[in-house]
Scaffold this motif. Structure first.
Motif: not given
Ligand code: BMA
Length: 360
Positions: A25-44
């Motif tokens: 789903t669109a939200e799942t794809v968005a989450l994945y993309k954002n998780m990838k981008n976020l991992s450059a910024r820090g660790t959740m």
């Protein structure tokens, strides 16, 4: 020369942030993309069962040990659906499945991330997930096995649970699904000594295909091992890029803090090149030190292990309400509380309040 330059440039590019499920789903794809981008910024930072119970309490609305200790919710919430396959009303960790759906919705509404593990009972012996008394169990649930039909029924039940997770506009809520975990160990019925690599991969693919065919497209699939010595060992049972979105491992501190930090670093140093070569997100899918002993575990032990590594998240294990001493995050009054506050105050440690629009 030009051709060589093009090849060299394309080698440098990381694979695109596409999900393993082409119909996600669109939200799942968005989450994945954002998780990838976020991992450059820090660790959740994550915590298991964080809204359901904690040290000395169970089911109090809005309560969360992690938040009460440090002022913000974790960014990632781990949950467990073991026993759902039995048609049970509540999980092996005593969370009613109806309430669990509500917690998952609440996390989604606050812009946090949900991850679900599954300690399914042993389909052959009818014992629990830790029953490793028979090596025939995986054979018995694969096509042609005596329990294949039974097992597909279990998958149907789990699929219905995921299909029933809906946001306010009826959109499916994305979830990281982490089945058959710690597979490099042999303490669960799907473990290393209990089935061949081919059988494990078949089990995984049957699970994913069955759920996808039932219309479940809100899952990011997490392949999550216990310890390993080499990339080959980590990848021995890897189900394939079309079946996995996230790679990671579970690890707990059993000896000194220094040893645990170096163990985490070793495992992560093997993991990260694999994640990057396969274009996957990497995470420490379960971790912790039972009792969070001392007053600086996060700063002295965990932070040096994750700092600058590119891990998407670290999920700390649960704070049991009914097992004295079985807790993995701070709670108000515990000696580690000030240190948790210092830890989450850092720019590269991400709690729920630091995330923005991760489903868009
Ligand atoms: C273990 C313990 C158990 C729990 C199980 C599944 O690590 O926390 O008490 O039942 O995980 O969540």
């Amino acid at each position: 020369m030009a051709a060589i330059a093009v090849v060299a440039a394309s080698c440098k590019t990381e694979p695109a942030a596409t999900t393993s499920d082409k119909d996600a789903t669109a939200e799942t794809v968005a989450l994945y993309k954002n998780m990838k981008n976020l991992s450059a910024r820090g660790t959740m930072i994550g915590h298991q069962d964080a809204l359901a119970y904690g040290v000395g309490w169970y089911g109090d609305d809005g309560r969360c040990d992690f938040k009460d200790a440090c002022g913000d919710y974790p960014a990632v919430f781990g949950w467990e659906i073991g026993e759902i396959e039995q048609g049970a009303e509540y999980s092996l960790d005593s969370i009613y499945f109806d309430r669990l759906k509500g917690y998952i919705r609440r996390v989604y509404d606050m812009g946090g991330i949900n991850s679900v593990s599954w300690h399914a009972r042993n389909p052959l012996t009818k014992g629990d997930a830790w029953d490793v008394s028979s090596k025939e169990v995986v054979t018995s649930i694969l096509p042609g096995g005596e329990n294949h039909g039974l097992f597909l029924g279990w998958l149907d039940i789990a699929a219905d649970f995921f299909l029933d997770l809906k946001g306010s506009s009826g959109e499916p809520i994305p979830v990281i699904f982490r089945p058959y975990h710690e597979l490099t160990g042999s303490w669960f019925w799907w473990g290393k000594e209990l089935c061949t690599p081919e059988q494990y991969v078949t089990l995984w693919r049957i699970t994913a295909d069955h759920m996808r065919n039932k219309g479940v497209h809100n899952l990011l699939w997490a392949y999550s091992t216990a310890g390993y010595e080499t990339p080959e060992e980590f990848l021995e049972r890897y189900p394939g890029d079309d079946y996995v979105d996230l790679v990671g491992f579970d690890a707990y501190q059993h000896a000194s803090g220094e040893e645990f930090t170096s163990q985490l670093k070793q495992l992560t140093d093997i993991l990260m090149p694999i994640a990057s070569a396969h274009g996957k997100v990497a995470a420490l899918t379960e971790a912790g030190y039972e009792g969070v002993k001392g007053d600086a575990w996060y700063s002295d032990v965990l932070y040096p292990a994750v700092e600058g590594k590119g891990l998407s998240y670290v999920l700390l294990w649960r704070n049991a309400y009914d097992i004295p001493g079985h807790f993995y995050t701070s709670y108000p009054g515990h000696t580690s509380t000030d240190d948790l506050r210092r830890f989450v105050a850092q720019d590269d440690i991400l709690t729920a309040g630091k995330l923005k629009d991760i489903y868009r």
